[in-house]
Every structure is written in structure tokens, then in C-alpha cells.
Scaffold this active site. Structure first.
Site, PDB file in Angstrom:
ATOM      1  N   LYS A   1      -3.601   2.979  -3.389  1.00 24.44           N
ATOM      2  CA  LYS A   1      -4.730   3.829  -3.771  1.00 24.44           C
ATOM      3  C   LYS A   1      -4.294   5.258  -3.456  1.00 24.44           C
ATOM      4  CE  LYS A   1      -8.474   0.520  -2.716  1.00 24.44           C
ATOM      5  NZ  LYS A   1      -7.958  -0.570  -1.879  1.00 24.44           N
TER       6      LYS A   1
ATOM      7  N   MET B   1      -9.115   9.585   8.311  1.00 24.29           N
ATOM      8  CA  MET B   1      -9.623   9.926   6.971  1.00 24.29           C
ATOM      9  C   MET B   1     -10.553  11.134   7.030  1.00 24.29           C
ATOM     10  SD  MET B   1     -10.391   6.155   5.408  1.00 24.29           S
ATOM     11  CE  MET B   1     -11.132   5.454   6.872  1.00 24.29           C
TER      12      MET B   1
ATOM     13  N   ASP C   1       0.814  -1.212   0.000  1.00 23.45           N
ATOM     14  CA  ASP C   1       0.000   0.000   0.000  1.00 23.45           C
ATOM     15  C   ASP C   1       0.844   1.256   0.000  1.00 23.45           C
ATOM     16  OD1 ASP C   1      -2.491  -0.989   0.160  1.00 23.45           O
ATOM     17  OD2 ASP C   1      -2.825  -0.531   2.272  1.00 23.45           O
TER      18      ASP C   1
HETATM   19  N1  SAH Z   1      -5.114   0.784   8.848  1.00 20.69           N
HETATM   20  C1  SAH Z   1      -4.649   2.126   9.112  1.00 20.69           C
HETATM   21  C2  SAH Z   1      -5.686   3.162   8.755  1.00 20.69           C
HETATM   22  C3  SAH Z   1      -6.053   3.189   7.273  1.00 20.69           C
HETATM   23  S1  SAH Z   1      -7.185   4.460   6.875  1.00 20.69           S
HETATM   24  C4  SAH Z   1      -4.209   2.228  10.569  1.00 20.69           C
HETATM   25  O1  SAH Z   1      -4.518   1.354  11.390  1.00 20.69           O
HETATM   26  O2  SAH Z   1      -3.515   3.183  10.899  1.00 20.69           O
HETATM   27  C5  SAH Z   1      -6.067   5.743   6.399  1.00 20.69           C
HETATM   28  C6  SAH Z   1      -6.094   6.838   7.434  1.00 20.69           C
HETATM   29  O3  SAH Z   1      -5.249   6.486   8.521  1.00 20.69           O
HETATM   30  C7  SAH Z   1      -5.552   8.154   6.955  1.00 20.69           C
HETATM   31  O4  SAH Z   1      -6.539   8.904   6.251  1.00 20.69           O
HETATM   32  C8  SAH Z   1      -5.194   8.822   8.261  1.00 20.69           C
HETATM   33  O5  SAH Z   1      -6.331   9.293   8.933  1.00 20.69           O
HETATM   34  C9  SAH Z   1      -4.648   7.640   9.045  1.00 20.69           C
HETATM   35  N2  SAH Z   1      -3.186   7.509   8.919  1.00 20.69           N
HETATM   36  C10 SAH Z   1      -2.517   6.471   8.415  1.00 20.69           C
HETATM   37  N3  SAH Z   1      -1.182   6.680   8.503  1.00 20.69           N
HETATM   38  C11 SAH Z   1      -1.022   7.881   9.089  1.00 20.69           C
HETATM   39  C12 SAH Z   1       0.111   8.654   9.475  1.00 20.69           C
HETATM   40  N4  SAH Z   1       1.354   8.230   9.257  1.00 20.69           N
HETATM   41  N5  SAH Z   1      -0.109   9.851  10.068  1.00 20.69           N
HETATM   42  C13 SAH Z   1      -1.353  10.302  10.318  1.00 20.69           C
HETATM   43  N6  SAH Z   1      -2.459   9.610   9.970  1.00 20.69           N
HETATM   44  C14 SAH Z   1      -2.300   8.412   9.378  1.00 20.69           C
END
Ligand code: SAH
Length: 333
Positions: free
Chosen positions: A142, A257, A120
Site C-alpha cells: 500500500k 503513522m 508489504d
Molecule cells: N507493524 C509495523 C507498523 C505498521 S504501521 C511495526 O510494528 O513497526 C506503519 C508505521 O510504522 C509507519 O507510518 C511508521 O510510523 C512506522 N514505521 C514502520 N517502519 C518504520 C521505519 N523503518 N522507520 C520509522 N518508522 C517506521
């Protein structure tokens, strides 16, 4: 001093090399005829420059370091030593928020054993250095507003490789089961008779705030936290979150998100009865060198984040925990 690093190659392994160099503070140029989506995203975000074409002598002379990166590989053979017709397996590996240090020991070990890695956008790219040179890496990122691979195609890819006898690692940002569509992938594998398991990861919903000095719970302040998706705004027909109820839970609210929808979300919380002075913070790019935190109240945070040019990926935290620790917010660049 910052070195000029030239990466020859346009695949995920090139993205991994570029990412490691960026973490060292180097200036990175990629030379390749084409780029995978994840590398193109680094270029669009201004982190890496791209010269389209083949490596030239001029490129080499202009660089302090030249990294020739192997191609991502299209090895269609079954795993060596696999009996004909044997089915491989799929491991859904949570890769944490972006810092390779926040991958699990098991996640890294599994990555090193993979025949195929399907990855990803939000994974720590530098961790791909652990992938065997003869393994294949596939970019199914994506990119918001850009290239993207459909979920059905991703599910089919995992199943196809596993049925060919390969150990497939599906590397996902954060934790695979927190808004990661890991459940759908697990179902697709199970339906096809492919063994599948999950290696949980460090989710950004907890680690994003923590990396910016915000505990999601704190004794005496809150007895819980609620993680919600802000993908669709509160008044959207697809929204199933009861924002009014959320406003009165007394728990910390963590929104993933939710950069685009932050204004509408904050408004819904305030009209649902949350004190407009409740502290709020947005943490963007948590765990990456570009990490930033901005602070406000639930009434002001959308404007503060917009004025600071905060973009995805970002986590919003609402609640008194934002002010719980005596840590300075990171200065806004
Ligand atoms: N599975 C992931 C979340 C996926 S949805 C998890 O557990 O973290 C994607 C969202 O995750 C992004 O829109 C943001 O809100 C958050 N996100 C993922 N990586 C991030 C990062 N390094 N810093 C801040 N927000 C993050």
C-alpha cells in the site's frame, strides 16, 4: 567507489537486488517495461533510476555490474509432495523495521521455506534474497498516495494459495500485530479453515527510537510507554484516542503513522496539559541507510520535522527519554 549497478527486471526480486546494491552504496538503475508497486516507490523516492524498456547493449555497456533477476514467478502448482486436496498454511511473519539484520532467525527460515511470499512496502527487501528461486513473490504494497492492494484482496490471496496446498508467508513490516492488520488476516484464514500462525517481529515503535539512541523506558524517568496511531488527527470523528488522558500518563508517548498529523497531535498533547518543553524526536526510515532523527520539544517538533522535510515512515517519541542517553542526534542531511 560507488559502482553503477544495472538490474534487469521489474518485480520484487529486482527490488530486492536493488535494495542490496543500495545498501552497498551502489548507484542503481532498473531496466524493465513495468514495475511492481514497491519498485516504483523506490523510483519515486529517488533511490533508484528506471529506464522503461527491455535490456539493451547500451545499458550493459554503461554499467559496472549487470544483475539479471528472475521474474517473480506465477507458479500455480501445489507444493511438491503435497497430497491432492491437502491444505497448506499461512505464517504471518514480522520482518522488523527495514534492516535485514533485524529480522528474526525464525522469520528468515520460514521465508526460505515458503512456496508463496506475499509482501508489504516496509519490509527489508534484501531479505527476499532468501526466498527459493522457484517460489512466487507477490507485491501487495500500500504505497501512500500511490498504488495499493485492498485488504479484502490480500486476505483472499492468502486463503486461495493456502487452499491450493501451499506454504504462504505473509511478510509484514515490524510486528504483524502492531498496526499491521495481522489480526484481520488471521481471522480471514481461520474462517476459511486455513491453519495460520504468527511469528512476531521487531516493531518500529520500539526499535525506531532505539536505533536512533532513544530508549522507550529508562529507570528514574518513566515507568512505561504508550504506542498510539496518529493516522487520524485528534479532532477527527474516527479518532478514539483520549489525547488529554495520554498527556497526563507520565509514560513515553510513541506515535506511529503520525507525520501528516504531528502538528495537531502535539497541540492536543499541550492543550491536554503536557509541558510544552517536553523533549520530542522524530526518527524516519529507522534501520535503513536513509535513517534520520530530528529533535525538538513537543511545542516545536512539528515545525522542526517539516523544516527538515521528514516524511513517512517515521516514529515520533515524546518524553524525557529523548534526552536520556549521551548520544549525539544523527546530523540532518
Ligand atoms: N507493524 C509495523 C507498523 C505498521 S504501521 C511495526 O510494528 O513497526 C506503519 C508505521 O510504522 C509507519 O507510518 C511508521 O510510523 C512506522 N514505521 C514502520 N517502519 C518504520 C521505519 N523503518 N522507520 C520509522 N518508522 C517506521
Amino acid at each position: 567507489m560507488s559502482r553503477r549497478v544495472l538490474v534487469a527486471g521489474g518485480g520484487l526480486r529486482a527490488a530486492a537486488a536493488a535494495s542490496s546494491a543500495l545498501a552497498e552504496g551502489d548507484t542503481v538503475t532498473v531496466v524493465a517495461p513495468d514495475l511492481v508497486a514497491t519498485l516504483e516507490d523506490l523510483v519515486h523516492r529517488g533511490l533508484v533510476s528506471w529506464r522503461r524498456g527491455e535490456l539493451s547493449l547500451d545499458d550493459v555497456l554503461a554499467a559496472d555490474v549487470v544483475l539479471r533477476v528472475p521474474a517473480d514467478g506465477a507458479d500455480r502448482r501445489p507444493r511438491p509432495g503435497t497430497p491432492a486436496g491437502a491444505v497448506g498454511d499461512v505464517v504471518l511473519v514480522g520482518a522488523g523495521p527495514g534492516d535485514p539484520d533485524l529480522m528474526t532467525v525464525g522469520g528468515l527460515r520460514t521465508l526460505a521455506e515458503a512456496d508463496v511470499v506475499v509482501t508489504d512496502r516496509l519490509v527489508p527487501l534484501a531479505a527476499l534474497d532468501a526466498v527459493r528461486p522457484d517460489a512466487q513473490v507477490v507485491d501487495v504494497a500500500k504505497i501512500p498516495g500511490g498504488r495499493s492492494t485492498g485488504q479484502d484482496a490480500i486476505d483472499a490471496l492468502l486463503v486461495e494459495h493456502a487452499l491450493a496446498g501451499r506454504r504462504v508467508v505473509r511478510l509484514k513490516g515490524g510486528d504483524p500485530f502492531v498496526f499491521g492488520r495481522g489480526g484481520e488476516e488471521a481471522i480471514a484464514c481461520a474462517r476459511a479453515g486455513v491453519p495460520v500462525r504468527v511469528l512476531p517481529g521487531v516493531t518500529s515503535s520500539v526499535s525506531g527510537p532505539a536505533l536512533a539512541g532513544i530508549p522507550v523506558t529508562h529507570r528514574g524517568l518513566t515507568q512505561g510507554f504508550t504506542v498510539v496511531s496518529g493516522h487520524v488527527p485528534p479532532d477527527h470523528p474516527d479518532s478514539t484516542v483520549d489525547w488529554k488522558a495520554l498527556a497526563s500518563t507520565g509514560t513515553t508517548i510513541v506515535v506511529l503513522m503520525g507525520v501528516r498529523t504531528l502538528g495537531a497531535i502535539a497541540e492536543a498533547l499541550v492543550s491536554g496539559g503536557l509541558d510544552p518543553d517536553t523533549p520530542a524526536a522524530v526518527v524516519a526510515d529507522a534501520g535503513l541507510p536513509s535513517q534520520r532523527r530530528v529533535d525538538g520539544t513537543v511545542a516545536t517538533i512539528a515545525r522542526v520535522a517539516a523544516d527538515a522535510g521528514i516524511g513517512a515512515p517515521a516514529v515520533t517519541v515524546v518524553g524525557r527519554v529523548v534526552e536520556a542517553l549521551p548520544l549525539e542526534p544523527a546530523p540532518v542531511a
